[in-house]
Structures are given as structure tokens and as C-alpha cells.
Write an enzyme that holds these catalytic residues in place. Structure first.
Site, PDB file in Angstrom:
ATOM      1  CE1 TYR A   1      47.624 -37.137 -10.705  1.00 41.29           C
ATOM      2  CE2 TYR A   1      49.480 -35.768 -10.594  1.00 41.29           C
ATOM      3  CZ  TYR A   1      48.838 -36.222 -11.058  1.00 41.29           C
ATOM      4  OH  TYR A   1      49.326 -37.067 -11.346  1.00 41.29           O
TER       5      TYR A   1
ATOM      6  CD  GLU B   1      53.060 -37.194 -10.110  1.00 41.43           C
ATOM      7  OE1 GLU B   1      52.020 -37.152 -10.289  1.00 41.43           O
ATOM      8  OE2 GLU B   1      53.078 -38.938 -11.279  1.00 41.43           O
TER       9      GLU B   1
ATOM     10  CG  ASP C   1      45.681 -36.846 -15.204  1.00 45.64           C
ATOM     11  OD1 ASP C   1      44.259 -37.297 -15.090  1.00 45.64           O
ATOM     12  OD2 ASP C   1      45.946 -36.195 -15.606  1.00 45.64           O
TER      13      ASP C   1
END
Length: 343
Positions: free
Chosen positions: A126, A43, A144
Site C-alpha cells: 500500500y 502515508e 486499501d
DNA sequence: AATCCGGGGCT
DNA sequence: AGCCCAGGATT
């Protein structure tokens, strides 16, 4: 905005999406043997960076730093070196800090909700939602760029947005209502997968879309026109740098922690701190590049070491050619140095 | 709320 | 050559 209608159809939407994902999910390395560490690393790397770019970095990273503890004990220079070429280097520093913090927490006490994860360095809305939904089944929906694009099309949202942050905010509630409570992590990944492989920015492949029947933008033929995001204006800028060799050594600047950006990376020094006047002669090299809203022309001038002040300012160093490979640079600086050394 | 961070892939 | 992308920190 017809979000009410869509929210009522949420169960059907979720089912169509997750069925499609189960059939079509790409086989990505961070999905094959999921761990919290692997999820966090992926991520961080995926922020503003495409999957294809991340792939080789992810594999090398997990080989070199297999878990939070090993990453925590690495030097910052090593960490930056491993990130070299990926861009947004503060991500690497923040991931390193996060690893140090997580290593201090007993595994049973590691938080599993997105609100707690927001406290870790480099983790925003996010990443917190992505990490916690994927790793802990936390029911947090991600918003996103992919999700904004999909939902703006599904709702035929023709609003003008100043930036992607504002657009993301406007979908916070809808995306949370749509989230699949049974499989939040897979649902989130399915949304992003759909955006990355079907609901493209240009020429979306609507005929292959599993949620086409829910898509008002498709029905109205305006899918390709939304979301309407303000275009960024570019500003031209030029930077003058010095290429100074002394035998087999080259002068570099290590960007200090007090700087705003690219801390810990090395660069070709700028002229001003070295009290070097801009030569009238043609630069040794001229390179153009674009960064965010800037179009930068980099002029690299050659100087003799004799032109330097008696005492170098702090953070400037001479580096043997043979040692250049060990230091972290951003991609462009790494490239320029390689090119100039070949001359 | 506005501004800044990098690089590569694709059209 | 332009456009876009699995955002976050700082001010």
C-alpha cells in the site's frame, strides 16, 4: 465477477472519478504543498488510522522534523514521544529508520518506483504504491480498505473473504487496470477519498457518488452488504500490573528492543518479572480496553517498594514525577499514570 | 497463511 | 458498547 465490463469502461470511470475529486477533494495538509517527505510521513501516519486522528500529529511532526535529515538525527525516544497516542508504534521506528536510509541517498538517486520503495522499512504494498504514485507519478494502484470496499460494491462481489489481505489480493489486477495513467497519484487519492467521504461502510451516500452508473452493487441494491469479510472473534485476557511509588518516584518498565511490540515505550510493570504475587485485595484500578482481537482487563495493584527484589531486573527504572512527561508511553499507559498520580 | 499491533470517532 | 479505519512485520 464483471471486472471485464468495468475494465472496458475504465476511461469513463477514470474521468468521472477525477472530475469529482477535482471538485470535492478535502483540503488536507499533506496535499497543500506536496513533498516526498510530507507524503511519506502522511502515508505512515494514515496506516490503519483515520484522517481526523492524523491531522494534529502531522502538523506537529512537520514542524519538529521538517525533512528526512532532521528526522534522521532525532533520538528514537524523541521520535516515539512525538508519536505518542497515535498507536502502532513500530510505524514511528520504521519511519525513523527510513529517514536515516533516505538521508544517505543523494536526492537524484532516490528511487521513484514502488518496487524499490518496498525495500524501505515499514513500506508495504500500500505505502509503496501511494508514495510513488503521489510523489513520482509512478503508475502503481493502491489497494486499501477503501478501495476494496468500493470495488466490491461496483462489481457486486459477494465472495466471502477471510480477511482484508485476501480481499485486497483479489482486486490487484482490476484496480491496476482502472488506474488513471495521466494522474496516478490523484486517481489513488480519489479512490480513497470516495471511500472515506461517500462510499461509507454503513449507509453509503450513493446519490452523491460520481461513479454510481458503473456500480453493479448499487443497481442490485446490495452495496451495503459487501464486501463480506469474516468477523474477528474476540478473546478475553487479563494483565496484572504494579503501581509502586517511592516518594516522588514511580517504577516503570522500558520495553526492550528484544520485545515483540511497543519497543522503546514505557509501561507500568507487570507483576511476574518483579516476582510480585497477585494480591487478593482489590486492585487500585481496573481498566478495560480492546486491542485487535483481544479484550484486555488491566488490573493495577498498589505495592510498597519494600516488596521489590533487592536488585531490579534490567530495563526497570524509577522516574521522578516531574520527568514523566518526557518519556514515551502508549496512550492507555499515559492515561493511567495521569489518573493514578492525581489520587 | 495466521497473528499481532492501539487508539479514537462514530452509530 | 460495538464497529471501523489511507497496513506491515513477523513467524
Amino acid at each position: 465477477m464483471p471486472s471485464d465490463n468495468l475494465a472496458k469502461q475504465a476511461p469513463a470511470f477514470r474521468a468521472a472519478l477525477i472530475d469529482w475529486y477535482d471538485q470535492n477533494a478535502r483540503d488536507l495538509p499533506w496535499r497543500s504543498a506536496p513533498s516526498t517527505y510530507g507524503t511519506v510521513v502522511s502515508e505512515f501516519m494514515l496506516q490503519q488510522t483515520q484522517v481526523k486522528t492524523v491531522l494534529p500529529y502531522f502538523d506537529a511532526w512537520l514542524k519538529k522534523y521538517p525533512n528526512f535529515k532532521q528526522l534522521a538525527t532525532a533520538s528514537e525516544e524523541q521520535v516515539l514521544k512525538s508519536w505518542e497516542g497515535l498507536g502502532y508504534y513500530s510505524r514511528a521506528r520504521n519511519l525513523h529508520k527510513l529517514a536515516k536510509e533516505v538521508s544517505e541517498i543523494p536526492e537524484s538517486e532516490l528511487p521513484t518506483d514502488s518496487k524499490s520503495w518496498l525495500k524501505f522499512p515499514g513500506v508495504g504494498p500500500y505505502a509503496a504504491a501511494a508514495i510513488c504514485s503521489i510523489s513520482f507519478d509512478d503508475p502503481s494502484a493502491v489497494v486499501d480498505g477503501n478501495v476494496v470496499r468500493i470495488l466490491s460494491r461496483i462489481t457486486a462481489d459477494e465472495s466471502d473473504y477471510k480477511n482484508s489481505t485476501d480481499a485486497a489480493k483479489s482486486y490487484r489486477d482490476l484496480v491496476q487496470e482502472l488506474l488513471n495513467p495521466e494522474r496516478p497519484g490523484d486517481h489513488n487519492q480519489a479512490m480513497m477519498e470516495l471511500g472515506a467521504t461517500v462510499c461509507h461502510k454503513q449507509s453509503p451516500n450513493c446519490l452523491l457518488c460520481p461513479v454510481r452508473e458503473f456500480c453493479k452493487g448499487y443497481a442490485e441494491g446490495i452495496a451495503e452488504e459487501v464486501p463480506k469479510l469474516a468477523k474477528t472473534k474476540f478473546e478475553d485476557k487479563s494483565v496484572n500490573r504494579a503501581w509502586i511509588q517511592d516518594g516522588k518516584r514511580v517504577l516503570l518498565h522500558k520495553i526492550p528492543d528484544s520485545a515483540k511490540r511497543m519497543k522503546g515505550l514505557h509501561e507500568l510493570p507487570e507483576l511476574l518479572p518483579l516476582k510480585l504475587a497477585t494480591p487478593k485485595a482489590k486492585p487500585l484500578a481496573k481498566r478495560k480496553r480492546s486491542i485487535t482481537r483481544y479484550r484486555i482487563t488491566e488490573n493495577i495493584y498498589k505495592f510498597s517498594p519494600a516488596k521489590l527484589p533487592q536488585q531490579l531486573p534490567t530495563d526497570y527504572l524509577w522516574v521522578e514525577h516531574s520527568k514523566l512527561g518526557e518519556l514515551p508511553f502508549s496512550g492507555p499507559h499515559r492515561r493511567w499514570i495521569t489518573e493514578l498520580l492525581d489520587d
